[in-house]
Design an enzyme around this catalytic site. Structure first.
Site, short mmCIF file in Angstrom:
data_model
loop_
_atom_site.label_atom_id
_atom_site.label_comp_id
_atom_site.label_asym_id
_atom_site.label_seq_id
_atom_site.Cartn_x
_atom_site.Cartn_y
_atom_site.Cartn_z
N ARG A 281 57.00 59.23 4.48
CA ARG A 281 58.03 59.75 3.59
C ARG A 281 57.96 58.96 2.30
NH1 ARG A 281 59.49 55.22 2.75
NH2 ARG A 281 61.24 56.06 1.57
N GLY A 282 58.75 59.41 1.30
CA GLY A 282 58.63 58.84 -0.03
C GLY A 282 57.73 59.77 -0.84
N ARG B 36 58.42 70.02 2.97
CA ARG B 36 59.61 69.43 2.33
C ARG B 36 59.67 69.94 0.88
NH1 ARG B 36 60.93 63.44 3.25
NH2 ARG B 36 63.00 64.37 3.06
N GLN C 112 66.59 54.21 5.73
CA GLN C 112 65.36 53.71 5.12
C GLN C 112 65.56 52.34 4.46
OE1 GLN C 112 66.53 56.79 4.72
NE2 GLN C 112 64.92 58.32 4.72
N ASP D 30 62.41 61.63 -6.27
CA ASP D 30 61.65 62.68 -5.61
C ASP D 30 61.21 63.74 -6.61
OD1 ASP D 30 63.30 61.34 -3.38
OD2 ASP D 30 61.66 62.41 -2.39
N ASN E 24 66.90 62.30 -6.02
CA ASN E 24 66.46 61.18 -5.19
C ASN E 24 67.33 61.17 -3.95
OD1 ASN E 24 64.70 58.88 -4.82
ND2 ASN E 24 66.48 57.58 -5.13
N LYS E 25 67.01 60.32 -3.02
CA LYS E 25 67.69 60.24 -1.73
C LYS E 25 69.21 60.36 -1.88
CE LYS E 25 66.29 60.03 1.52
NZ LYS E 25 66.11 61.30 2.28
#
Lengths: 348, 348
Positions: free
Chosen positions: A46-47, A89, A194, A235, A245-246
């Site tokens: 991920r990332g 994703r 995370q 992201d 982003n997250k």
């Protein structure tokens, strides 16, 4: 470089299974693009930059898997593999960027063997360039920090989120390599933790001090501690600078602004989508509710420090009304509370 | 009233062990004030009004435990019991308020038997009045809401946090009783997950719709959904209206202000401390880091819905700089990003 989430060895994609960290370091050996797609979907890798690199190798694997000698059939197969990988994703743009870059590189190859060779070479180039980009952006970012900075980060935009070195944590590493004593406050980043599982773990590998907080504690930490900068990854960055982003990033940014703390986004150019005018147009992935409903079996690595204030203070300016059994008080509370309550509130 | 966290029966304090919810409903029978202190410290009972009521019964139990016929020795023992109870948790003012109210009520009692009777009667009065206060404040609060409101809450300021009915959730219940269709968005509230374990559970008992989100999703939910009001409880309200409440409250308040959503605090007058000028003077409890480092074994009740966006969008206005490997872009990003990146960002 002590931490890397993936490696390309003997035409095999080796992936560190990040769902198992920090308890277990399990390396997966992937030889089929469908396994790469599964690994991205289930967040074993991920990332945004890391899934871009993994997807690029996914196309290379799709080429190597194929036994057709027909050039056009192979290219059509790679297009389908690209669709499979892109569908895993939706938010991180690096995934699409990397898939299309490899597909574009193979388009003019004269035959099936050349397609296979070019796909592998292009994926390896994307891999190599991502590390280089992180080192460059780390150095650009470190120049923005004061000496011996205290940095807050959210989620993991570290070596594990990239081909290595990291974006937000790349800035931290660059500052550390420049001789600064960098300390990091990491939010745990629910639901998949995370921050607790990955950021705390990879900083521990590099001997960089890290204190873990719950996501809800970021605002009060920005108020009460001398945080020099918040640095997060991305992201996808829209043309106007809006950043996806997250989940939770936006809340940290609001608190940073409120307290005059610079809020930096560290991202490679492969995360920037100039074709999208603003963040409103970025598709936001909705993941299974079960990730929120269940939290069993996850924890930070041993040896990590946590800060755990049980409460925070919300200043009166942010409160529309205080509702009591004696009535509703509004600003200015310094007179309205006493009026509504009479002497009750001072009865102690 | 379907949910209550405590009851007084045959001179025994019955406590629902909230650390075991939602999996198990275990009732503890406490007959000694030290056990009440332990239950408060370990958060078997929690929520400012509920620990006030529990502590009041703790003083009553301390009186009943004692076999001294000497009035002054008994009063001195109750003072010590009060200190033990007050030392358990520093932030919620209701604890001190309730202990001192019972101690004050027994002071003029002529003998040991009268002290015991008055301590029990005063604790029962505090218990009864808390429910009444919640019903009143619920009705005051419901009047502030539009029809069929969508309410966001943080932590658990519900029946479980009080003697029953609840403060923030008392407002929700009052709106529901008035015939409104109320829907609640509950933040899970790390580290101890009172939102997931307690708010979701008690709303399910009453058939009120509840969607669970991670704490980090509150800001983006306030931006993207038509939340009519945020309503939270309070552990202590200062004279200027600053409110100490569960960690994470402040972040939700910042986001509510940003999106023009009213942010209400629902609290009984026993939570207001007019002797303190501002929130800076409220002692904030620091709890064990282990609560943050470990999350195993906790989960929401079955049948609960969760919303789980994996990302949020941070608007460019909140971003000090975007650091890329090609340099640092600042506002206006709509030109600086393209300048810093050249054509790279549109390569897709």
């Amino acid at each position: 470089m002590s931490v890397t989430p993936l490696a390309w060895e003997n035409q095999t994609l080796r992936l560190l299974d990040q769902t198992r960290l920090p308890d277990d370091e399990i390396w997966l050996n992937l030889r089929e693009h469908r396994d790469v797609a599964e690994a991205i979907r289930s967040m074993r890798v991920r990332g945004a930059p890391a899934i871009g690199v993994a997807a690029a190798y996914g196309i290379a694997l799709a080429a190597l898997e194929s036994d057709t000698p027909d050039r056009n059939a192979l290219l059509a197969g790679l297009e389908r593999a690209g669709e499979t990988l892109e569908a895993t994703r939706p938010t991180a743009i690096n995934l699409r960027w990397a898939v299309r870059r490899v597909l574009s590189a193979v388009k003019s190859a004269p035959d099936a063997d050349a397609i296979k060779a070019r796909a592998e070479a292009e994926a390896m180039a994307i891999h190599r360039e991502d590390v280089e980009a992180n080192r460059s952006l780390g150095s650009h970012g470190a120049a923005l920090l004061p000496p011996d900075p205290l940095v807050m980060t959210h989620c993991n935009a570290g070596a594990l989120a990239t081909a290595g070195y990291g974006t937000a944590l790349g800035v931290v590493r660059a500052a550390a390599e420049a001789g600064q004593r960098v300390r990091v406050v990491a939010t745990e980043t629910r639901p998949l933790l995370q921050g607790a599982r990955l950021t705390a773990w990879e900083l521990a590998q590099d001997g960089i001090e890290c204190t873990l907080i719950v996501d809800g504690a970021a605002a009060t930490t920005l108020r009460s501690q001398a945080v020099d900068a918040v640095i997060v990854g991305a992201d996808r960055v829209a043309a106007n600078g809006d950043v996806a982003n997250k989940i939770g990033t936006y809340a940290v940014a609001l608190a940073a602004r409120e307290h005059g703390v610079p809020f930096y986004v560290a991202a490679p150019s492969s995360s920037v989508d100039l074709s999208i005018a603003s963040g409103d147009l970025i598709p936001i992935e909705e993941r299974p509710g079960e990730e929120v409903l269940s939290v069993a079996g996850r924890a930070a690595p041993t040896g990590i420090t946590a800060s755990n204030p049980a409460f925070d203070v919300t200043p009166h300016q942010l409160i529309s009304a205080i509702i009591t059994e004696r009535g509703v008080a509004r600003e200015p509370y310094v007179t309205s509370l006493a009026e509504v309550l009479g002497a009750v509130g001072v009865a102690i």
